[in-house]
Design a protein around this motif. Structure first.
Motif, mmCIF file in Angstrom:
data_model
loop_
_atom_site.group_PDB
_atom_site.id
_atom_site.type_symbol
_atom_site.label_atom_id
_atom_site.label_comp_id
_atom_site.label_asym_id
_atom_site.label_seq_id
_atom_site.Cartn_x
_atom_site.Cartn_y
_atom_site.Cartn_z
ATOM 1 N N PHE A 99 0.866 -1.175 0.000
ATOM 2 C CA PHE A 99 0.000 0.000 0.000
ATOM 3 C C PHE A 99 0.906 1.230 0.000
ATOM 4 O O PHE A 99 2.058 1.180 0.451
ATOM 5 C CB PHE A 99 -0.956 -0.005 1.200
ATOM 6 C CG PHE A 99 -0.275 0.019 2.542
ATOM 7 C CD1 PHE A 99 0.009 1.224 3.184
ATOM 8 C CD2 PHE A 99 0.085 -1.161 3.173
ATOM 9 C CE1 PHE A 99 0.629 1.242 4.423
ATOM 10 C CE2 PHE A 99 0.717 -1.147 4.414
ATOM 11 C CZ PHE A 99 0.983 0.058 5.044
ATOM 12 N N SER A 100 0.383 2.343 -0.530
ATOM 13 C CA SER A 100 1.269 3.495 -0.704
ATOM 14 C C SER A 100 0.507 4.806 -0.639
ATOM 15 O O SER A 100 -0.721 4.853 -0.764
ATOM 16 C CB SER A 100 1.998 3.404 -2.048
ATOM 17 O OG SER A 100 1.074 3.493 -3.122
ATOM 18 N N GLN A 101 1.265 5.861 -0.456
ATOM 19 C CA GLN A 101 0.774 7.227 -0.527
ATOM 20 C C GLN A 101 1.845 8.051 -1.240
ATOM 21 O O GLN A 101 3.042 7.750 -1.140
ATOM 22 C CB GLN A 101 0.489 7.784 0.870
ATOM 23 C CG GLN A 101 -0.423 8.993 0.862
ATOM 24 C CD GLN A 101 -1.001 9.330 2.226
ATOM 25 O OE1 GLN A 101 -1.107 10.490 2.584
ATOM 26 N NE2 GLN A 101 -1.384 8.316 3.005
ATOM 27 N N THR A 102 1.435 9.084 -1.946
ATOM 28 C CA THR A 102 2.359 9.862 -2.764
ATOM 29 C C THR A 102 2.355 11.320 -2.326
ATOM 30 O O THR A 102 1.294 11.905 -2.088
ATOM 31 C CB THR A 102 1.966 9.776 -4.252
ATOM 32 O OG1 THR A 102 2.000 8.411 -4.665
ATOM 33 C CG2 THR A 102 2.925 10.578 -5.118
ATOM 34 N N VAL A 103 3.563 11.889 -2.232
ATOM 35 C CA VAL A 103 3.728 13.303 -1.888
ATOM 36 C C VAL A 103 4.595 13.950 -2.954
ATOM 37 O O VAL A 103 5.701 13.470 -3.237
ATOM 38 C CB VAL A 103 4.380 13.476 -0.499
ATOM 39 C CG1 VAL A 103 4.725 14.943 -0.253
ATOM 40 C CG2 VAL A 103 3.458 12.961 0.590
ATOM 41 N N GLU A 104 4.105 15.015 -3.556
ATOM 42 C CA GLU A 104 4.895 15.729 -4.549
ATOM 43 C C GLU A 104 5.952 16.582 -3.861
ATOM 44 O O GLU A 104 5.704 17.162 -2.802
ATOM 45 C CB GLU A 104 3.995 16.613 -5.420
ATOM 46 C CG GLU A 104 3.024 15.808 -6.279
ATOM 47 C CD GLU A 104 2.236 16.687 -7.232
ATOM 48 O OE1 GLU A 104 2.428 17.923 -7.190
ATOM 49 O OE2 GLU A 104 1.434 16.138 -8.005
ATOM 50 N N VAL A 105 7.148 16.649 -4.482
ATOM 51 C CA VAL A 105 8.258 17.403 -3.899
ATOM 52 C C VAL A 105 8.882 18.286 -4.967
ATOM 53 O O VAL A 105 8.782 18.014 -6.170
ATOM 54 C CB VAL A 105 9.327 16.463 -3.301
ATOM 55 C CG1 VAL A 105 8.771 15.709 -2.112
ATOM 56 C CG2 VAL A 105 9.845 15.502 -4.352
ATOM 57 N N GLN A 106 9.552 19.328 -4.504
ATOM 58 C CA GLN A 106 10.263 20.221 -5.410
ATOM 59 C C GLN A 106 11.396 20.880 -4.644
ATOM 60 O O GLN A 106 11.180 21.493 -3.588
ATOM 61 C CB GLN A 106 9.316 21.284 -5.980
ATOM 62 C CG GLN A 106 9.965 22.170 -7.034
ATOM 63 C CD GLN A 106 8.974 23.114 -7.677
ATOM 64 O OE1 GLN A 106 7.803 23.150 -7.303
ATOM 65 N NE2 GLN A 106 9.435 23.885 -8.640
ATOM 66 N N THR A 107 12.599 20.747 -5.157
ATOM 67 C CA THR A 107 13.767 21.334 -4.509
ATOM 68 C C THR A 107 14.840 21.605 -5.545
ATOM 69 O O THR A 107 14.895 20.930 -6.580
ATOM 70 C CB THR A 107 14.325 20.405 -3.408
ATOM 71 O OG1 THR A 107 15.464 21.015 -2.803
ATOM 72 C CG2 THR A 107 14.733 19.062 -3.990
ATOM 73 N N ASP A 108 15.694 22.588 -5.263
ATOM 74 C CA ASP A 108 16.804 22.907 -6.154
ATOM 75 C C ASP A 108 18.121 22.350 -5.649
ATOM 76 O O ASP A 108 19.155 22.496 -6.302
ATOM 77 C CB ASP A 108 16.931 24.434 -6.313
ATOM 78 C CG ASP A 108 15.715 25.036 -7.002
ATOM 79 O OD1 ASP A 108 15.151 24.350 -7.868
ATOM 80 O OD2 ASP A 108 15.340 26.176 -6.660
ATOM 81 N N SER A 109 18.084 21.714 -4.490
ATOM 82 C CA SER A 109 19.315 21.170 -3.908
ATOM 83 C C SER A 109 19.075 19.758 -3.404
ATOM 84 O O SER A 109 17.930 19.289 -3.365
ATOM 85 C CB SER A 109 19.790 22.060 -2.760
ATOM 86 O OG SER A 109 18.790 22.135 -1.758
ATOM 87 N N ILE A 110 20.126 19.087 -3.022
ATOM 88 C CA ILE A 110 20.002 17.735 -2.461
ATOM 89 C C ILE A 110 19.536 17.832 -1.015
ATOM 90 O O ILE A 110 20.142 18.533 -0.196
ATOM 91 C CB ILE A 110 21.349 16.995 -2.541
ATOM 92 C CG1 ILE A 110 21.775 16.831 -4.003
ATOM 93 C CG2 ILE A 110 21.249 15.638 -1.855
ATOM 94 C CD1 ILE A 110 23.132 16.173 -4.170
ATOM 95 N N LYS A 111 18.469 17.133 -0.716
ATOM 96 C CA LYS A 111 17.924 17.124 0.635
ATOM 97 C C LYS A 111 17.611 15.697 1.061
ATOM 98 O O LYS A 111 17.232 14.861 0.244
ATOM 99 C CB LYS A 111 16.652 17.970 0.719
ATOM 100 C CG LYS A 111 16.895 19.460 0.537
ATOM 101 C CD LYS A 111 15.600 20.250 0.680
ATOM 102 C CE LYS A 111 15.858 21.740 0.528
ATOM 103 N NZ LYS A 111 14.603 22.537 0.657
ATOM 104 N N LYS A 112 17.763 15.465 2.347
ATOM 105 C CA LYS A 112 17.456 14.149 2.895
ATOM 106 C C LYS A 112 15.980 14.077 3.280
ATOM 107 O O LYS A 112 15.343 15.089 3.570
ATOM 108 C CB LYS A 112 18.314 13.863 4.126
ATOM 109 C CG LYS A 112 19.800 13.775 3.855
ATOM 110 C CD LYS A 112 20.558 13.497 5.142
ATOM 111 C CE LYS A 112 22.057 13.427 4.892
ATOM 112 N NZ LYS A 112 22.814 13.182 6.152
#
Length: 657
Positions: free
Chosen positions: A34-47
């Motif tokens: 089972f899953s859930q999805t979250v959209e992300v947006q970044t200009d740098s590497i993030k943990k």
């Protein structure tokens, strides 16, 4: 009346091989998620990290569960992070907190996360949380829906969570049930997923269709009988028998449709003609498989290297049914016809070129030794018991360049089918060749059974007009009449010349361009492909992590071998037999340094520094704050009997090792 009864019988046979045709939305397999999805947006590497509580209650040794996370990148940006805890499975029946950590970057589009379960048992999940770093490097919680599963399960669906591995996928797995449980860590409920009655055959298409082998065998026997019925009409007589006309009508419809939908590149540029019909067939076949045959799993129509997929068999079944129905209608509407000489000529022309051009193409890649290449480093280091039947066949066939050339020439001789005067001679040779190919495909489980079987069927059809004379020549001492030649219908002079020119172009294309393309491909990925700078197998003799020498022979950390065989890639074999593929970029400044990037996680790269001699390769790198170094020994041809044994005219004793 008779047509309706016949169709009903055929559909009944098809339905009898299915297991469950009522609920077509379910799939059958040994795992669920089972899953859930979250959209992300970044200009740098993030943990980021996914934190959750889970436990597993099972007596099945294969059963385990895990928390998983995947980063989906933007289109054409490659693959992102993925971890499903396969290397550290959850098998304890005590609630424990687990964490999956990964990274996102400018290419990332969304994070997909959830839980996964394998095999039989009770799998509990609770309080799933997602955290992403902010610009200051601090983890910040991300709001997700129904994180502690307080909304109760209804109809096996977990509210706000997708049953599958993405938001657009709904795949309820028949072997698993979901429910709300009061055995929890947070709030009032947790999620309980229970797997039952799962075996090694669960999810296997043949297990879902237990009689499929019998059905396919009967189908092929019917094809042989119906196609051979035509031989009574394949003479120069003007009046054909009723049996011969029925056989021809079936063969005409069936084989032309097979050529259309299973062309496999036989005709040059034919894909442009067949594009739309194939799209229609793909849509119809998937519906037919679900609604009529009752296939309990999704039918994939995309190419994947196999010619024996469920979709391919559905195409054969549909074409067969179409040919049977078409033959009945044709026979009722065209009862006064005395012969089909003209159609017979065009049918056999289509079949001659289909089989001939197909085998010329396959033969050329054997003559140049592209299809069966010499054993790779991976094969050389693999035991016989670890190889698949197909892998064993590929190793056997690829070992000998001479045997490749022998097989290739035999297949290229199918070009004799392209000329009516040499048809029978070519059909005899081609029948032996295609039967051998078919036998290898069946008995070594090579997924080209459908194509090779139809090449045999078409060759038998072409040979059937002279089969009595051939057998009389081979097994009796009676005089044999001259072989027949398929008469060509009267054509206007300009059309005869045009067809002759077209034939010449096709033959020149198949032999000339085919040979050129095979030789060119040999330079790109065949025997003449340039070797990378570190080409070879390097056996790790010493492996040190943070000053400690690892000697555990079951370690999932310690490297066993490095295999540099293809430019831009390296394969690392670990002591526990796990293989990791890396993409590599060699430093362009001349330093002895290579950037290693795992094929499934481009963010976990590291710089591999090395010192090389003729027989050794010492290395040093830092990975996830661990300092790692090692020494290796390069393996040469003398380490592989398969390569260094060579050829011997005289052998006083069998050298069978």
């Amino acid at each position: 009346m008779y047509i309706k009864r016949f169709i009903t019988i055929l559909f009944t046979i098809l339905l009898s091989i299915s297991v469950n045709s009522q609920n077509v939305k379910e799939v059958s397999r040994y795992w669920t998620s089972f899953s859930q999805t979250v959209e992300v947006q970044t200009d740098s590497i993030k943990k980021f990290k996914v934190v959750a509580y889970a436990k597993t209650d099972t007596n099945d040794e294969k059963a385990w569960s895990g928390i998983w996370a995947r980063v989906d990148n933007k289109p054409e940006q490659g693959r992102g992070f993925f971890d499903n805890m396969r290397d550290r499975p959850i098998k304890t029946n005590l609630w424990t907190e687990y964490t999956v950590e990964g990274t996102i970057n400018a290419a990332s589009e969304k994070i997909v996360f959830g839980g996964i379960c394998m095999y039989n048992g009770k799998f509990f999940f609770d309080k799933i949380e997602l955290f992403i770093e902010d610009d200051a490097g601090e983890y910040q919680p991300v709001e997700i829906k129904n994180a502690s599963f307080e909304n109760k399960v209804a109809d096996r669906i977990i509210p706000d969570w997708s049953p599958g591995i993405s938001s657009g996928e709904i795949s309820l797995v028949r072997e698993f049930t979901s429910s709300s449980s009061d055995d929890r860590v947070d709030g009032n409920y947790s999620i309980l997923i229970e797997g039952k009655d799962i075996t090694d055959d669960t999810g296997n298409p043949e297990a879902s269709l237990p009689n499929i082998g019998i059905f396919i065998t009967l189908l092929y026997l019917l094809l042989i009988v119906l196609s051979l019925m035509t031989y009574t009409s394949s003479t120069d007589e003007n009046k054909w028998s009723s049996v011969g006309k029925i056989g021809f009508r079936f063969s005409f419809i069936y084989f032309l449709l097979i050529i259309l939908f299973q062309n496999n590149g036989a005709y040059p540029y034919f894909e442009y003609i067949s594009e739309k019909p194939i799209e229609l067939m793909q849509s119809f076949a998937t519906w037919f498989g679900k609604a009529v045959v009752g296939i309990p799993y999704d039918v994939n129509t995309g190419p994947n290297g196999s010619g024996d997929t469920t979709y391919d068999y559905l195409v054969v079944f549909i074409v067969f049914l179409t040919a049977v129905i078409g033959t009945l209608i044709w026979s009722l509407l065209d009862r006064k016809r005395t012969n089909y000489k003209k159609l017979y000529y065009w049918l056999t022309t289509g079949m001659r070129y289909y089989v001939g051009l197909m085998l010329i193409g396959y033969g050329l890649v054997k003559v140049i030794q592209l299809q069966f290449q010499p054993p790779s480093f991976y094969r050389l280091m693999e035991t016989y018991g670890e190889s698949s039947p197909m892998g064993l066949a590929w190793t056997f066939l690829g070992f000998s360049e001479g045997y490749n050339m022998f097989m290739g020439i035999a297949e290229v001789l199918a070009g004799l089918l392209l000329f009516r005067r040499t048809l029978t001679f070519g059909a005899v040779i081609t029948l032996m060749t295609t039967m051998n190919v078919m036998a290898v495909n069946y008995f070594f489980d090579v997924p080209v059974k459908i194509l090779s079987t139809h090449l045999v069927l078409m060759t038998v059809f072409l040979l059937s007009r002279d089969i009595r004379k051939v057998m009389q020549f081979l097994v009796t001492n009676k005089a044999v009449e001259k072989l027949t030649t398929i008469p060509r219908p009267p054509l206007k002079k300009w059309l005869r010349i045009s067809l002759g020119v077209l034939k010449g172009l096709i033959v020149a294309y198949a032999l000339g361009y085919g040979l050129y393309n095979a030789i060119d491909s040999k330079e790109v990925y065949g025997l003449n492909e340039p070797n990378p700078p570190l080409y070879g197998i390097y056996e790790v003799t010493n492996y040190v992590v943070n000053g400690d020498t690892l000697v555990d022979y079951n370690s999932d950390v310690r490297w066993k071998e490095l295999r540099f065989e293809r430019a831009g890639r390296v394969q690392v074999q670990k002591m526990n037999k796990k293989r990791v593929n890396y993409n590599i970029v060699i430093d362009s400044t001349g330093q002895q340094k290579i950037t290693f990037s795992p094929s499934d996680d481009a963010t976990s790269s590291f710089d591999f520094e090395y010192t090389k001699t003729e027989n050794t390769l010492d290395f040093h790198y830092i990975f996830k704050n661990d300092t790692i170094s090692g020494k290796t020994r390069k393996l040469g041809e003398e380490d592989f009997l398969l390569i260094n044994r060579g050829f011997h005219w005289i052998s006083e004793y069998p050298y069978n090792r």
